[in-house]
Design an enzyme around this catalytic site. Sequence first.
Site, short mmCIF file in Angstrom:
data_model
loop_
_atom_site.label_atom_id
_atom_site.label_comp_id
_atom_site.label_asym_id
_atom_site.label_seq_id
_atom_site.Cartn_x
_atom_site.Cartn_y
_atom_site.Cartn_z
N THR A 70 0.94 -1.29 0.02
CA THR A 70 -0.59 0.16 0.21
C THR A 70 1.39 1.30 -0.04
O THR A 70 0.82 2.34 -0.24
CB THR A 70 -0.90 0.53 1.63
N ASN A 148 -5.29 -9.38 -8.20
CA ASN A 148 -5.81 -10.06 -6.37
C ASN A 148 -6.78 -10.97 -7.07
O ASN A 148 -7.14 -11.98 -5.93
CB ASN A 148 -5.80 -9.44 -5.53
N GLN A 176 0.98 -9.62 -5.88
CA GLN A 176 0.74 -11.09 -6.65
C GLN A 176 1.37 -11.80 -7.16
O GLN A 176 1.40 -13.41 -6.62
CB GLN A 176 -1.23 -10.85 -6.67
N SER A 196 5.03 -6.50 -1.18
CA SER A 196 4.44 -7.17 -0.33
C SER A 196 5.37 -8.26 0.37
O SER A 196 4.84 -9.25 -0.25
CB SER A 196 3.37 -7.02 -0.14
N HIS A 198 4.03 -10.78 3.16
CA HIS A 198 3.00 -10.66 3.54
C HIS A 198 2.36 -11.98 2.41
O HIS A 198 2.06 -12.89 2.75
CB HIS A 198 1.68 -10.32 4.95
N THR A 233 13.09 5.03 11.29
CA THR A 233 14.06 4.01 11.48
C THR A 233 13.68 2.49 10.89
O THR A 233 11.97 2.35 10.97
CB THR A 233 14.40 3.72 13.26
N CYS A 322 -9.95 -7.91 1.30
CA CYS A 322 -10.36 -6.30 2.15
C CYS A 322 -11.36 -5.87 2.01
O CYS A 322 -12.17 -5.09 2.27
CB CYS A 322 -9.29 -4.47 1.46
N1 PMP Z 1 -1.47 -4.54 -4.04
C1 PMP Z 1 -2.12 -5.68 -4.22
C2 PMP Z 1 -2.48 -6.59 -5.91
C3 PMP Z 1 -2.43 -6.87 -3.20
O1 PMP Z 1 -3.18 -7.94 -3.79
C4 PMP Z 1 -2.09 -5.81 -1.93
C5 PMP Z 1 -2.77 -6.88 -0.98
N2 PMP Z 1 -3.97 -7.18 -0.73
C6 PMP Z 1 -2.05 -4.91 -1.88
C7 PMP Z 1 -1.42 -4.42 -2.88
C8 PMP Z 1 -1.73 -4.57 -0.66
O2 PMP Z 1 -0.08 -4.76 0.32
P1 PMP Z 1 -0.27 -4.65 1.83
O3 PMP Z 1 -1.31 -5.37 2.72
O4 PMP Z 1 1.00 -5.15 1.85
O5 PMP Z 1 -0.77 -2.86 1.88
#
Ligand code: PMP
Length: 394
Positions: A70, A148, A176, A196, A198, A233, A322
């Site tokens: 994000t 996504n 993704q 990202s 995670h 930091t 989301c």
């Molecule tokens: N871009 C895409 C295509 C995503 O799938 C996501 C997470 N759903 C994000 C951005 C946002 O990533 P983050 O959770 O690291 O802010």
Amino acid sequence: MIYLDHNATTRPLPEVIATMGACQANAWANPSSRHALGQSVRAWMVAARADVAALVGAQPVEVVFTSGATEANHHALHGALHRSGAPRRVLLSAVEHAGYLASALRLREEGVEVSLLPVDACGRVSPRVLQEALRDKAALVSVMAANNETGVLQPVADLAVIARAHGVPFHVDATQCAGKLPVDFAALGADLLSLSAHKLHGPKGSGALVIRKGLSWPSLIAGRQERARRGGTENVAGIVGFGVAAQHARTALSERAARLGGLRDQLEAGLATCFGDRLLVHGHAAARLPNTSCISLAGLSAEKVLRHLERRGIFASSGAACSSGGTEPSHVLIAMGVPASVAHGAVRLSLGSETSEEEIAETLGAFASLAAEPAAVAPPPPQTNTQPTSGALA
Ligand code: PMP
């Protein structure tokens, strides 16, 4: 538990957790400190930066660590508008991540022209559409590598050529795609790339914006860290965890993709057997991520499907995690020309490296019992997603 929501997030690897724990316990000094303790922490980050860069074919110096994709997307967008002499116009595909789109659209209140590039029935931006849109000057073009919700891949390399020919920076949200399919930043011809941790078994709150070497890009947060490109930091443990996850994602990438693609095809074939022409796989005619299947089942709402699955310990999402819980149908499916009634029923099944053949068989068993139940709502109109959407730029 059968977890089929890997596009929402993934379980951190044991190695990621262990390394982050060791980092928190031992490498707690400030990496900007000149003394030996600080410099030893910096060494952890140097290794992580190399691993993240290697995952996407970038140079370590091009990687700017952020709090996630994000922030990386915001850095690309706002950075573009803050470059000197930049036109007050940005182009984003109509199917970008919901949070990114929403914040871009907010810029309209500040007088920025935010043009959404329409997509075809599979959710792709055609080079012709971009060519047309670039008749007027723009500060940035943003098109994601893989969606996504549907997993559909965009022709980003072709689009990058067009953006470059017009001298407009090209940003790719590869959140993704990275870790699921090979990504080569240098070969792609992109200027900026979001990642990202995670989504690839790393920690939440950790990501990166890759900025092409030599491209000067304004920072969102002033400060000396990250070569003055991102102040504050550093989240050292998050960065180190990202590095371990990236290194792991890179090994056996193509075998993993082939295995997941096989399982996903098995899942879709089984669903077709259960539901026949009640099954609609969104974006099925396009190249997709190997792990993602976004489906609508005529006569079944997403809530009903998800409740049925969850009672059997199977976890999935309606559209994007989301936005699930919201009442609006997916903006991605609507942009693809899917009728709202069908989009409302969309369920996303996203597989991961832990998904097994047995789990797919069990999931198909759960769907078979659902198929046997009488349909509760009227079936949607016949499949429409073979026609391209006309959508003007908006
Ligand atoms: N871009 C895409 C295509 C995503 O799938 C996501 C997470 N759903 C994000 C951005 C946002 O990533 P983050 O959770 O690291 O802010």
